[in-house]
Design an enzyme around this catalytic site. Structure first.
Site, PDB file in Angstrom:
ATOM      1  N   SER A 130     -11.633 -44.063 -17.473  1.00  0.00           N
ATOM      2  CA  SER A 130     -11.301 -43.625 -16.118  1.00  0.00           C
ATOM      3  C   SER A 130     -11.499 -44.760 -15.139  1.00  0.00           C
ATOM      4  O   SER A 130     -11.927 -45.855 -15.495  1.00  0.00           O
ATOM      5  CB  SER A 130     -12.173 -42.451 -15.666  1.00  0.00           C
ATOM      6  OG  SER A 130     -13.532 -42.846 -15.606  1.00  0.00           O
ATOM      7  N   THR A 185      -4.751 -45.147 -16.042  1.00  0.00           N
ATOM      8  CA  THR A 185      -5.921 -44.369 -16.434  1.00  0.00           C
ATOM      9  C   THR A 185      -5.929 -43.129 -15.553  1.00  0.00           C
ATOM     10  O   THR A 185      -4.890 -42.762 -15.006  1.00  0.00           O
ATOM     11  CB  THR A 185      -7.222 -45.208 -16.326  1.00  0.00           C
ATOM     12  OG1 THR A 185      -8.307 -44.472 -16.888  1.00  0.00           O
ATOM     13  CG2 THR A 185      -7.544 -45.613 -14.904  1.00  0.00           C
ATOM     14  N   TYR A 186      -7.067 -42.489 -15.408  1.00  0.00           N
ATOM     15  CA  TYR A 186      -7.164 -41.331 -14.518  1.00  0.00           C
ATOM     16  C   TYR A 186      -8.338 -41.539 -13.575  1.00  0.00           C
ATOM     17  O   TYR A 186      -9.289 -42.250 -13.879  1.00  0.00           O
ATOM     18  CB  TYR A 186      -7.307 -40.022 -15.308  1.00  0.00           C
ATOM     19  CG  TYR A 186      -8.513 -39.970 -16.213  1.00  0.00           C
ATOM     20  CD1 TYR A 186      -9.714 -39.416 -15.778  1.00  0.00           C
ATOM     21  CD2 TYR A 186      -8.460 -40.486 -17.508  1.00  0.00           C
ATOM     22  CE1 TYR A 186     -10.832 -39.382 -16.603  1.00  0.00           C
ATOM     23  CE2 TYR A 186      -9.564 -40.450 -18.339  1.00  0.00           C
ATOM     24  CZ  TYR A 186     -10.749 -39.894 -17.881  1.00  0.00           C
ATOM     25  OH  TYR A 186     -11.848 -39.868 -18.702  1.00  0.00           O
ATOM     26  N   GLY A 246     -14.495 -47.456 -19.667  1.00  0.00           N
ATOM     27  CA  GLY A 246     -13.911 -47.330 -20.993  1.00  0.00           C
ATOM     28  C   GLY A 246     -13.132 -48.581 -21.365  1.00  0.00           C
ATOM     29  O   GLY A 246     -13.396 -49.679 -20.862  1.00  0.00           O
ATOM     30  N   GLY A 247     -12.152 -48.416 -22.235  1.00  0.00           N
ATOM     31  CA  GLY A 247     -11.363 -49.550 -22.710  1.00  0.00           C
ATOM     32  C   GLY A 247     -10.691 -50.336 -21.598  1.00  0.00           C
ATOM     33  O   GLY A 247     -10.482 -51.548 -21.715  1.00  0.00           O
ATOM     34  N   ALA A 248     -10.349 -49.650 -20.496  1.00  0.00           N
ATOM     35  CA  ALA A 248      -9.701 -50.331 -19.367  1.00  0.00           C
ATOM     36  C   ALA A 248     -10.607 -51.399 -18.759  1.00  0.00           C
ATOM     37  O   ALA A 248     -10.125 -52.323 -18.098  1.00  0.00           O
ATOM     38  CB  ALA A 248      -9.286 -49.319 -18.307  1.00  0.00           C
TER      39      ALA A 248
END
EC number: 4.1.1.11
Length: 126
Positions: free
Chosen positions: A25, A57-58, A73-75
């Site tokens: 996110s 993403t969100y 996260g991965g982002a």
């Protein structure tokens, strides 16, 4: 016909946190989220002005007035603390709706405090 138009933008926010092991996110200061008209869990595009990376993403809510812009996260692999990013969301609408629609544009300073809002972007000139 349905058109996809810019719904909202937070312009040149500074990444304050990057949490690789947090659930994915982007956490956005609640004040900025509300000013932009973004919803929690809404899909957002992130454009990293510093390194050119672009990803989706969100959005989730960070503490109101905190200035937090945290890519999680991965982002988190696409940003570093201190990078400038643009957060954008788009909306689908009919041509009639698009003719009268204007986006929510939020501008911030280096600490992610809102400086002003607008509903249009000035015409670019040479």
């Amino acid at each position: 016909m349905q058109l996809s138009l810019l719904k909202a933008k937070i312009h040149r926010a500074t990444v304050s946190h990057s949490e690789l092991n947090y659930e994915g996110s982007i956490a956005i200061d609640g004040l900025l989220l509300e000013a932009a008209g973004l919803y929690e869990f809404e899909k957002v595009h992130i454009w990293n002005v510093t390194n050119g990376a672009r990803f989706t993403t969100y959005a989730i809510r960070a503490e109101h007035g905190s200035g937090i812009i945290s890519v999680n996260g991965g982002a988190a692999r696409y940003v570093q603390v201190g990078d400038l990013v643009i957060v954008a969301a788009f909306a689908q609408m009919s041509e009639d709706e698009a003719a009268v629609f204007s986006p929510n544009l939020v501008y911030v300073d280096a600490a992610n405090a809102m400086t002003h809002t607008n509903h249009s972007i000035p015409t670019q000139v040479a």
